[in-house]
Write an enzyme that holds these catalytic residues in place. Sequence first.
Site, PDB file in Angstrom:
ATOM      1  N   MET A 119      -4.251 -10.234  -3.147  1.00 35.61           N
ATOM      2  CA  MET A 119      -4.035  -9.000  -2.376  1.00 35.61           C
ATOM      3  C   MET A 119      -4.797  -9.103  -1.061  1.00 35.61           C
ATOM      4  O   MET A 119      -5.979  -9.447  -1.044  1.00 35.61           O
ATOM      5  CB  MET A 119      -4.550  -7.775  -3.145  1.00 35.61           C
ATOM      6  CG  MET A 119      -3.746  -7.366  -4.367  1.00 35.61           C
ATOM      7  SD  MET A 119      -2.036  -6.904  -4.039  1.00 35.61           S
ATOM      8  CE  MET A 119      -2.212  -5.593  -2.844  1.00 35.61           C
ATOM      9  N   MET A 129       2.930   1.642  -9.904  1.00 36.33           N
ATOM     10  CA  MET A 129       1.573   2.203  -9.844  1.00 36.33           C
ATOM     11  C   MET A 129       1.488   3.377 -10.798  1.00 36.33           C
ATOM     12  O   MET A 129       2.429   4.176 -10.894  1.00 36.33           O
ATOM     13  CB  MET A 129       1.268   2.695  -8.426  1.00 36.33           C
ATOM     14  CG  MET A 129       1.442   1.641  -7.356  1.00 36.33           C
ATOM     15  SD  MET A 129       0.897   2.277  -5.760  1.00 36.33           S
ATOM     16  CE  MET A 129       1.424   0.930  -4.679  1.00 36.33           C
ATOM     17  N   HIS A 166       5.282  -5.979  -9.497  1.00 33.80           N
ATOM     18  CA  HIS A 166       3.834  -6.012  -9.281  1.00 33.80           C
ATOM     19  C   HIS A 166       3.248  -4.796  -9.979  1.00 33.80           C
ATOM     20  O   HIS A 166       3.403  -3.671  -9.490  1.00 33.80           O
ATOM     21  CB  HIS A 166       3.574  -6.005  -7.767  1.00 33.80           C
ATOM     22  CG  HIS A 166       2.128  -5.955  -7.399  1.00 33.80           C
ATOM     23  ND1 HIS A 166       1.713  -5.652  -6.114  1.00 33.80           N
ATOM     24  CD2 HIS A 166       1.004  -6.189  -8.110  1.00 33.80           C
ATOM     25  CE1 HIS A 166       0.386  -5.693  -6.068  1.00 33.80           C
ATOM     26  NE2 HIS A 166      -0.067  -6.009  -7.262  1.00 33.80           N
ATOM     27  N   GLY A 179      -2.510  -0.030  -3.610  1.00 33.26           N
ATOM     28  CA  GLY A 179      -2.287   1.411  -3.758  1.00 33.26           C
ATOM     29  C   GLY A 179      -1.347   1.998  -2.724  1.00 33.26           C
ATOM     30  O   GLY A 179      -0.628   2.940  -3.015  1.00 33.26           O
ATOM     31  N   PHE A 180      -1.362   1.434  -1.527  1.00 34.51           N
ATOM     32  CA  PHE A 180      -0.570   2.031  -0.450  1.00 34.51           C
ATOM     33  C   PHE A 180      -0.003   0.953   0.463  1.00 34.51           C
ATOM     34  O   PHE A 180      -0.643  -0.083   0.671  1.00 34.51           O
ATOM     35  CB  PHE A 180      -1.433   2.991   0.379  1.00 34.51           C
ATOM     36  CG  PHE A 180      -2.006   4.093  -0.457  1.00 34.51           C
ATOM     37  CD1 PHE A 180      -1.263   5.238  -0.730  1.00 34.51           C
ATOM     38  CD2 PHE A 180      -3.265   3.968  -1.020  1.00 34.51           C
ATOM     39  CE1 PHE A 180      -1.778   6.248  -1.543  1.00 34.51           C
ATOM     40  CE2 PHE A 180      -3.788   4.974  -1.842  1.00 34.51           C
ATOM     41  CZ  PHE A 180      -3.039   6.110  -2.102  1.00 34.51           C
ATOM     42  N   GLY A 181       1.163   1.249   1.025  1.00 35.89           N
ATOM     43  CA  GLY A 181       1.720   0.396   2.058  1.00 35.89           C
ATOM     44  C   GLY A 181       1.123   0.758   3.410  1.00 35.89           C
ATOM     45  O   GLY A 181       0.418   1.763   3.539  1.00 35.89           O
ATOM     46  N   ASP A 240       0.032 -10.238  -0.431  1.00 37.10           N
ATOM     47  CA  ASP A 240       0.628  -8.890  -0.422  1.00 37.10           C
ATOM     48  C   ASP A 240      -0.344  -7.931   0.255  1.00 37.10           C
ATOM     49  O   ASP A 240      -1.484  -7.769  -0.192  1.00 37.10           O
ATOM     50  CB  ASP A 240       0.882  -8.469  -1.876  1.00 37.10           C
ATOM     51  CG  ASP A 240       1.529  -7.091  -2.007  1.00 37.10           C
ATOM     52  OD1 ASP A 240       1.927  -6.509  -0.981  1.00 37.10           O
ATOM     53  OD2 ASP A 240       1.636  -6.612  -3.156  1.00 37.10           O
ATOM     54  N   GLY A 299       6.156  -5.032   3.114  1.00 41.65           N
ATOM     55  CA  GLY A 299       6.778  -3.729   2.915  1.00 41.65           C
ATOM     56  C   GLY A 299       7.179  -3.110   4.231  1.00 41.65           C
ATOM     57  O   GLY A 299       8.339  -3.169   4.648  1.00 41.65           O
ATOM     58  N   SER A 300       6.185  -2.546   4.925  1.00 42.82           N
ATOM     59  CA  SER A 300       6.478  -1.866   6.192  1.00 42.82           C
ATOM     60  C   SER A 300       7.167  -2.780   7.188  1.00 42.82           C
ATOM     61  O   SER A 300       8.094  -2.346   7.881  1.00 42.82           O
ATOM     62  CB  SER A 300       5.189  -1.361   6.845  1.00 42.82           C
ATOM     63  OG  SER A 300       4.292  -0.901   5.887  1.00 42.82           O
ATOM     64  N   HIS A 323      10.434  -7.073  -4.275  1.00 42.80           N
ATOM     65  CA  HIS A 323       9.090  -6.766  -4.792  1.00 42.80           C
ATOM     66  C   HIS A 323       9.026  -5.286  -5.174  1.00 42.80           C
ATOM     67  O   HIS A 323       9.232  -4.404  -4.331  1.00 42.80           O
ATOM     68  CB  HIS A 323       8.067  -7.105  -3.710  1.00 42.80           C
ATOM     69  CG  HIS A 323       6.642  -6.950  -4.118  1.00 42.80           C
ATOM     70  ND1 HIS A 323       5.931  -7.946  -4.763  1.00 42.80           N
ATOM     71  CD2 HIS A 323       5.772  -5.925  -3.958  1.00 42.80           C
ATOM     72  CE1 HIS A 323       4.690  -7.537  -4.976  1.00 42.80           C
ATOM     73  NE2 HIS A 323       4.560  -6.313  -4.500  1.00 42.80           N
ATOM     74  N   SER A 376       8.792  -5.561  -0.099  1.00 41.25           N
ATOM     75  CA  SER A 376       8.335  -4.512  -1.011  1.00 41.25           C
ATOM     76  C   SER A 376       9.106  -3.220  -0.770  1.00 41.25           C
ATOM     77  O   SER A 376       9.066  -2.638   0.313  1.00 41.25           O
ATOM     78  CB  SER A 376       6.849  -4.252  -0.803  1.00 41.25           C
ATOM     79  OG  SER A 376       6.515  -3.015  -1.393  1.00 41.25           O
ATOM     80  N   MET A 378       0.524  -2.476 -10.845  1.00 39.67           N
ATOM     81  CA  MET A 378      -0.812  -1.961 -10.519  1.00 39.67           C
ATOM     82  C   MET A 378      -1.095  -0.847 -11.513  1.00 39.67           C
ATOM     83  O   MET A 378      -1.103   0.351 -11.183  1.00 39.67           O
ATOM     84  CB  MET A 378      -0.842  -1.475  -9.061  1.00 39.67           C
ATOM     85  CG  MET A 378      -0.866  -2.665  -8.091  1.00 39.67           C
ATOM     86  SD  MET A 378      -0.344  -2.189  -6.440  1.00 39.67           S
ATOM     87  CE  MET A 378       1.432  -2.258  -6.678  1.00 39.67           C
ATOM     88  N   ASP A 415       6.735  -2.327  -6.660  1.00 39.45           N
ATOM     89  CA  ASP A 415       5.347  -1.937  -6.899  1.00 39.45           C
ATOM     90  C   ASP A 415       5.274  -0.800  -7.909  1.00 39.45           C
ATOM     91  O   ASP A 415       5.670   0.324  -7.612  1.00 39.45           O
ATOM     92  CB  ASP A 415       4.703  -1.493  -5.580  1.00 39.45           C
ATOM     93  CG  ASP A 415       4.470  -2.668  -4.650  1.00 39.45           C
ATOM     94  OD1 ASP A 415       3.715  -3.569  -5.038  1.00 39.45           O
ATOM     95  OD2 ASP A 415       5.048  -2.680  -3.546  1.00 39.45           O
TER      96      ASP A 415
END
Length: 218
Positions: free
Chosen positions: A135, A35, A64, A140-142, A173, A195-196, A31, A8, A66, A33
């Site tokens: 999910m 939002m 993705h 909303g957040f990594g 995810d 992601g992270s 990926h 991500s 959102m 994201d």
Amino acid sequence: MGIQISPSLLASDFANLASEAARISHADWLHVDVMDNHFVPNLTLGLPIVEALGKASSTPMDCHLMIEDPDRWAPAYVEAGAKSVTFHVEAAAAPVRLARELRALGARAGMGLKPATPIDLYEDLLPELDMLLVMTVEPGFGGQEFLDMCLPKIRRTRELVEKHGLDVWLQVDGGVSLETIERCAEAGADVFVAGSAVFKADDPNAMVDALRDAAERA
Ligand code: DX5
Ligand code: ZN
């Protein structure tokens, strides 16, 4: 298809998206994201950046969404270059129609479930989908902690996919890392967003390889 890894970009340096995308050439997907500050309390990027990324990167994009009103916006992401587009069932007014539209445009159709959304309500929709996203954090957040409470839903989804003899990919995810990926794979996931774990690693490609190995071993 086996195990696939979809890093991500949310955890990457947004001022250098093209060079960040180039750091994960070992990945199967990129990926992205999207939002909108309504479906989730965060705002990232939209169509113009997705279109530019598609031109800058050779890794296929897994978008993705959102966002509210995916019925209206999701098809444009195929036109912007996404090979896979995932909308959230909580936001879609007509998920069957939308999935068919995405497929007709030539993309893979994905449907996402937030942690509190059960899969069982949507068993009959599975043949309309190419991917189901479970999910494993609130979207909303990594960088959030993986929710173990989602593992039974992964297992249940895998059972339903097999019961119907379908080739629907099962993506996870949120909080996916070397610590948690084996649990997800063992429960039946086959596409892993991270992601992270990937972009905060010194060597993102080496982390992609390590995640793939861990999932394959599970
Ligand atoms: C969160 C996004 C994720 C996010 C995952 O709402 O959908 O794709 O980037 O980040 P990590 O892997 O850090 O949990
Ligand atoms: Zn995501």
